[in-house]
Design an enzyme around this catalytic site. Structure first.
Site, PDB file in Angstrom:
ATOM      1  N   LEU A  14      -4.950  -9.328   1.619  1.00 12.21           N
ATOM      2  CA  LEU A  14      -5.495 -10.212   2.648  1.00 12.21           C
ATOM      3  C   LEU A  14      -6.765  -9.589   3.221  1.00 12.21           C
ATOM      4  O   LEU A  14      -6.804  -8.383   3.484  1.00 12.21           O
ATOM      5  CB  LEU A  14      -4.473 -10.414   3.775  1.00 12.21           C
ATOM      6  CG  LEU A  14      -3.185 -11.160   3.423  1.00 12.21           C
ATOM      7  CD1 LEU A  14      -2.223 -11.124   4.598  1.00 12.21           C
ATOM      8  CD2 LEU A  14      -3.485 -12.601   3.021  1.00 12.21           C
ATOM      9  N   ASN A  60       2.222  -0.428   5.346  1.00 14.10           N
ATOM     10  CA  ASN A  60       2.463  -0.859   3.974  1.00 14.10           C
ATOM     11  C   ASN A  60       3.300  -2.120   4.014  1.00 14.10           C
ATOM     12  O   ASN A  60       4.358  -2.145   4.644  1.00 14.10           O
ATOM     13  CB  ASN A  60       3.209   0.240   3.202  1.00 14.10           C
ATOM     14  CG  ASN A  60       3.733  -0.242   1.858  1.00 14.10           C
ATOM     15  OD1 ASN A  60       3.128  -1.084   1.211  1.00 14.10           O
ATOM     16  ND2 ASN A  60       4.873   0.285   1.446  1.00 14.10           N
ATOM     17  N   GLY A  61       2.845  -3.177   3.333  1.00 14.63           N
ATOM     18  CA  GLY A  61       3.646  -4.390   3.257  1.00 14.63           C
ATOM     19  C   GLY A  61       2.865  -5.633   3.619  1.00 14.63           C
ATOM     20  O   GLY A  61       1.640  -5.665   3.550  1.00 14.63           O
ATOM     21  N   CYS A  77       0.836  -1.191   0.000  1.00 17.46           N
ATOM     22  CA  CYS A  77       0.000   0.000   0.000  1.00 17.46           C
ATOM     23  C   CYS A  77       0.876   1.248   0.000  1.00 17.46           C
ATOM     24  O   CYS A  77       2.063   1.201  -0.301  1.00 17.46           O
ATOM     25  CB  CYS A  77      -0.898  -0.001   1.235  1.00 17.46           C
ATOM     26  SG  CYS A  77      -1.895  -1.498   1.440  1.00 17.46           S
TER      27      CYS A  77
END
Length: 604
Positions: free
Chosen positions: A49, A69-70, A2
């Site tokens: 997810l 983010n990630g 993101c």
């Protein structure tokens, strides 16, 4: 995967929205903006997810607020541990696991998670912001700090308005072809280094940065080759498995190389259904290895997609390069990387890759060069210096950069550093101060190759390879996951005897022997073409007028510390096909496009 944003500057929400919109490709599925006290948090979501809106960000839990983010690959294990401690969860996301984990363990959560990440958590009770970046710098983290005002963001573009160029960073870029952390192209904007956390105290407007992970002194395991191969294989299988968790379609990049072949082979074996693999080929056979990738795909039983591209397809991506690589970035392999991700996005949202294998298992050509030139470097410097002028004169016209480097550098460490930096070749005044942030490689190992590998990991991997993959994939809203960048793999590889990884010019020895369990050796030992494009030839032909126009005197005179007369000489030599100066010309050209894109042409 993101984009995050956080600031204490009292921007109107429309301004924050504009900032996020400028990098909306990082997260096109949802934009979240939230004001809390005197802070504004923003988030761009690429849903991977738990696709439900309950996992949108900014996300709250008992007063804590997070933008993240990630991916946390081991989030299910951490979640089980938290459930055993009495916590309950309302989503199936790794974001909530990270947030609740921070509530339970504070910054110690960093020791428990395995992933690629950049996040910020606001604690209104302590009036603090805790941020962190993953161990290898897979995910970017920029921050601006001046006069008690700050901004945090996944990319630098939203932070650049009304900022001044950092002249020192320009010189570093002309040496390296990227700008290494903690520097950025703009004054007062920095990168948080990998394996570091940052704590902002909002009560007194101060911040501190602390290291939570780094490479350490090498301790070689007392282990047989057979056992090492088995343990590494198991580790790679687990690294692949945990990266296959996704609620959206997932695939794997597959080139003609060892690393992507091994990752794809393992993924095909552990997956319950045939995996999707993707490669791009070129109509020029000198650069095309798609046929090898197709052989791999047939053997492992993947659903393979090959896209054959022309030079024109790549040329058209130069504007995209400048748009999404919002700092000057001159690794030309970013162009085919963009192309690969544009094709992949048509079929999947997540892709595995083989990035990171070359650093740990001595895959790059410069490792061979170190071995070949070691005997020269070990000659006393006074003798080499006396020999160098005559030797170089006798070698005119040949590609002898590494040999000249071996003759003229004082120490082994100098020779290693020169792999990654031209050390003032294009500059009026040399500036090597940035290397002070990367001196750890000198103390972690006495092995010549390991020293180079460690600098490769700390300097080049973060600032070139990881930046290239992040921007190229995010440009098309694709999430790339790299099993070789699992910190456990890197730590294990460094503990193995060098002969297990590199023996008598046989690079990636142990990986090759593992791959033989999936693909016949005669297939994967075919010559590799590399992920390159003929930039140098384009400069002389298809793009000649474009380069001559962009590299005009008006622009060159505005580049701080550039040796203009020297640059004009190499430009002329290249265009007349006397010498190949592709890399140095490409760096200055990319810089010119960046100046124009961000409005600095007329302001410097």
């Amino acid at each position: 995967m993101c984009g995050i944003y956080l600031t204490n500057i009292p921007f109107e929400e429309t301004i924050v929205k504009e900032k996020l919109d400028s990098i909306s490709f990082r997260g096109p599925d949802y934009t979240g903006i939230k004001k809390i006290n005197n802070l504004t948090l923003g988030h761009l979501r690429l849903s991977i997810l738990d696709l439900d809106s309950r996992s949108h960000q900014p996300m709250a839990y008992k007063g804590l607020e997070i933008v993240f983010n990630g991916e946390i690959y081991n989030y299910k294990d951490v979640k089980k541990e938290l459930i055993n401690k009495g916590y309950s969860f309302s989503t199936e996301s790794d974001t909530e696991v990270l947030l609740i984990g921070f509530k339970e363990w504070g910054e110690e959560i960093l020791k428990k998670i395995n992933g690629m990440f950049a996040f910020s958590i606001y604690d209104p009770v302590k009036n603090e912001i805790f941020s962190a970046r993953d161990r290898l710098g897979v995910k970017p983290f920029y921050y601006y700090w001046k006069d008690n005002e700050f901004e945090i963001c996944s990319q630098i573009r939203p932070l650049l308005k009304n900022k001044s160029i950092n002249d020192e960073a320009v010189s570093i870029f002309l040496d390296c072809k990227f700008i290494p952390s903690p520097y950025t192209i703009a004054k007062d904007i920095y990168k948080l280094p990998p394996g570091n956390s940052m704590k902002i105290n909002l009560n007194n407007n101060t911040y501190e940065i602390n290291e939570y992970w780094n490479l350490k002194e090498v301790e070689i395991k007392n282990i047989s080759y057979t056992e090492a191969k088995a343990q590494l294989h198991d580790l790679l299988i687990d690294a692949v498995k945990i990266r296959l968790q996704s609620d959206v379609p997932i695939g794997s990049f597959l080139s003609g190389g060892i690393d992507s072949a091994l990752v794809s082979s393992i993924a095909a074996k552990v997956s319950e259904k045939p995996i999707n693999t993707f490669s791009i080929g070129f109509d020029d056979p000198k650069y095309d290895e798609s046929k090898i990738a197709e052989q791999y795909a047939d053997i492992i039983g993947s659903k393979h997609k090959t896209t054959i591209c022309s030079s024109d397809d790549v040329l058209k991506l130069i504007p995209k390069l400048v748009e999404v690589y919002d700092e000057p970035f001159a690794d030309s392999s970013a162009l085919p990387s963009l192309l690969l991700n544009s094709v992949t996005k048509q079929h999947v949202t997540v892709a595995l890759s083989g990035d990171g294998g070359d650093e740990s298992f001595m895959g790059y050509d410069h490792f061979d060069s170190l071995i070949k030139n070691k005997f020269i470097i070990d000659i006393p410097y006074s003798i080499r210096k006396a020999l160098s002028s005559k030797f170089i004169l006798n070698m005119i016209g040949q590609n002898t950069y590494r040999v000249k480097n071996a003759l003229t550098t004082k120490t082994r460490n100098d020779f290693i550093e020169n792999i990654f930096s031209r050390k003032g070749f294009l500059l009026k005044k040399k500036n090597q101060d940035y290397m002070k942030h990367y001196q750890g490689y000198k103390k972690w190992s006495n092995n010549f190759l390991q020293k180079a590998a460690d600098l490769n990991i700390k300097l080049w991997l973060e600032n070139d390879s990881n930046a290239k993959v992040d921007r190229a994939s995010m440009a098309y809203s694709v999430e790339v996951r790299s099993p070789f960048l699992d910190y456990r793999v890197i730590e294990f590889a460094r503990s193995l005897p060098m002969s297990f990884r590199y023996e008598k010019g046989r690079q990636k020895k142990i990986l090759r022997d593992i791959l033989k369990e999936y693909i016949p050796e005669e297939v994967f030992t075919q010559p590799k073409k590399g992920f390159a494009v003929p930039i140098g030839n384009w400069m002389r032909h298809e793009l000649r007028e474009e380069f001559i126009s962009a590299l005009n005197d008006d622009f060159l005179n505005k580049v701080p510390n550039l040796n203009i007369s020297k640059f004009k000489t190499i430009l002329s030599e290249h265009m007349s096909e006397k010498y190949d100066h592709t890399e140095n010309i490409w760096k200055v050209y990319v810089l010119s496009k960046w100046y124009k894109e961000f409005g600095f042409i007329d302001s410097i």
